[in-house]
Design a protein around this motif. Sequence first.
Motif, PDB file in Angstrom:
ATOM      1  N   ASP A   1       0.817  -1.222   0.000  1.00 22.31           N
ATOM      2  CA  ASP A   1       0.000   0.000   0.000  1.00 22.31           C
ATOM      3  C   ASP A   1       0.846   1.265   0.000  1.00 22.31           C
ATOM      4  N   PHE A   2       2.181   1.132   0.067  1.00 23.46           N
ATOM      5  CA  PHE A   2       3.015   2.317   0.262  1.00 23.46           C
ATOM      6  C   PHE A   2       2.962   3.278  -0.928  1.00 23.46           C
ATOM      7  N   PHE A   3       3.208   2.791  -2.130  1.00 21.08           N
ATOM      8  CA  PHE A   3       3.237   3.701  -3.275  1.00 21.08           C
ATOM      9  C   PHE A   3       1.851   4.252  -3.619  1.00 21.08           C
ATOM     10  N   PRO A   4       0.773   3.453  -3.514  1.00 20.23           N
ATOM     11  CA  PRO A   4      -0.561   4.060  -3.654  1.00 20.23           C
ATOM     12  C   PRO A   4      -0.808   5.158  -2.619  1.00 20.23           C
ATOM     13  N   LEU A   5      -0.287   4.958  -1.393  1.00 23.57           N
ATOM     14  CA  LEU A   5      -0.426   5.982  -0.361  1.00 23.57           C
ATOM     15  C   LEU A   5       0.276   7.269  -0.779  1.00 23.57           C
ATOM     16  N   LEU A   6       1.489   7.151  -1.324  1.00 21.57           N
ATOM     17  CA  LEU A   6       2.220   8.345  -1.770  1.00 21.57           C
ATOM     18  C   LEU A   6       1.398   9.160  -2.761  1.00 21.57           C
ATOM     19  N   GLN A   7       0.699   8.450  -3.646  1.00 22.05           N
ATOM     20  CA  GLN A   7      -0.048   9.156  -4.690  1.00 22.05           C
ATOM     21  C   GLN A   7      -1.241   9.928  -4.138  1.00 22.05           C
ATOM     22  N   THR A   8      -1.681   9.599  -2.917  1.00 22.77           N
ATOM     23  CA  THR A   8      -2.785  10.347  -2.303  1.00 22.77           C
ATOM     24  C   THR A   8      -2.313  11.657  -1.697  1.00 22.77           C
ATOM     25  N   LEU A   9      -0.994  11.877  -1.642  1.00 21.15           N
ATOM     26  CA  LEU A   9      -0.458  13.072  -0.986  1.00 21.15           C
ATOM     27  C   LEU A   9      -0.394  14.284  -1.902  1.00 21.15           C
ATOM     28  N   GLY A  10      -0.855  14.144  -3.142  1.00 19.00           N
ATOM     29  CA  GLY A  10      -0.923  15.300  -4.017  1.00 19.00           C
ATOM     30  C   GLY A  10      -0.247  15.077  -5.356  1.00 19.00           C
ATOM     31  N   PRO A  11      -0.433  16.031  -6.281  1.00 18.43           N
ATOM     32  CA  PRO A  11       0.103  15.907  -7.647  1.00 18.43           C
ATOM     33  C   PRO A  11       1.618  15.719  -7.705  1.00 18.43           C
ATOM     34  N   ALA A  12       2.357  16.374  -6.809  1.00 22.25           N
ATOM     35  CA  ALA A  12       3.814  16.253  -6.826  1.00 22.25           C
ATOM     36  C   ALA A  12       4.236  14.809  -6.541  1.00 22.25           C
ATOM     37  N   PHE A  13       3.536  14.161  -5.626  1.00 22.07           N
ATOM     38  CA  PHE A  13       3.859  12.769  -5.298  1.00 22.07           C
ATOM     39  C   PHE A  13       3.402  11.829  -6.414  1.00 22.07           C
ATOM     40  N   GLN A  14       2.308  12.165  -7.077  1.00 24.12           N
ATOM     41  CA  GLN A  14       1.875  11.371  -8.220  1.00 24.12           C
ATOM     42  C   GLN A  14       2.925  11.434  -9.334  1.00 24.12           C
ATOM     43  N   ALA A  15       3.467  12.647  -9.573  1.00 23.28           N
ATOM     44  CA  ALA A  15       4.507  12.809 -10.595  1.00 23.28           C
ATOM     45  C   ALA A  15       5.780  12.073 -10.182  1.00 23.28           C
ATOM     46  N   PHE A  16       6.102  12.116  -8.878  1.00 23.16           N
ATOM     47  CA  PHE A  16       7.283  11.405  -8.375  1.00 23.16           C
ATOM     48  C   PHE A  16       7.146   9.904  -8.619  1.00 23.16           C
ATOM     49  N   PHE A  17       5.966   9.355  -8.288  1.00 25.78           N
ATOM     50  CA  PHE A  17       5.748   7.922  -8.481  1.00 25.78           C
ATOM     51  C   PHE A  17       5.845   7.567  -9.965  1.00 25.78           C
ATOM     52  N   HIS A  18       5.277   8.399 -10.816  1.00 22.02           N
ATOM     53  CA  HIS A  18       5.315   8.142 -12.257  1.00 22.02           C
ATOM     54  C   HIS A  18       6.755   8.136 -12.764  1.00 22.02           C
TER      55      HIS A  18
END
Length: 201
Positions: free
Chosen positions: A118-135
Amino acid sequence: MPHPTDKQAMYERLRAYFQRQLAISDAQFEVVKQALIPKVLQRNELVVWQGEVERRGAFVVKGCLRSYVVDKKEKEHIIQFAPENWWISDQHSMLRGLPAMCSIEAVEESEVLLFGPDFFPLLQTLGPAFQAFFHTLLQNSMAAMQRRLIATLSATAEERYLEFLQMYPTLVQRLPQRMIAAYLGVTPESLSRIRKELARS
């Protein structure tokens, strides 16, 4: 479990890593911390066992981990090394809850932050910057594995060694020669010959 002060230092190293990629608030980092487990691994200690369902990966704060498979002839094939500031996991087991295709082991005494599926899905809930980081992280991982596959299929042993030096510049003096050879798919004797030839050129 690390000493409390060591545990805090591990989190601070992770925060410094994130801050090089994006802005992270105290509240956001607290959410990240809650999803991680600090652990000190001894040399040769396993995080994931090939064939077992081990739904966890690691962010390497200090030290080095490796992922590898053992074939039916008991021969090791190293897939990846993960030195400081690298993420490592068996995505096959992590995301699908299936038996791991590889083992993940500490090459040297290492400090890691363990995470679950669940860690990386959790990161993506923290905002657009984290979504871009994960991508970006996902893209970089896919590109590295693609390069690795192409090199394994079509590059010479010398070319694969030069690629290893480029990808892991800090590891050539830290890893046993047999491990580098297993990563390259050559014998230790062949690796010695490659090194000698490159030193003469």
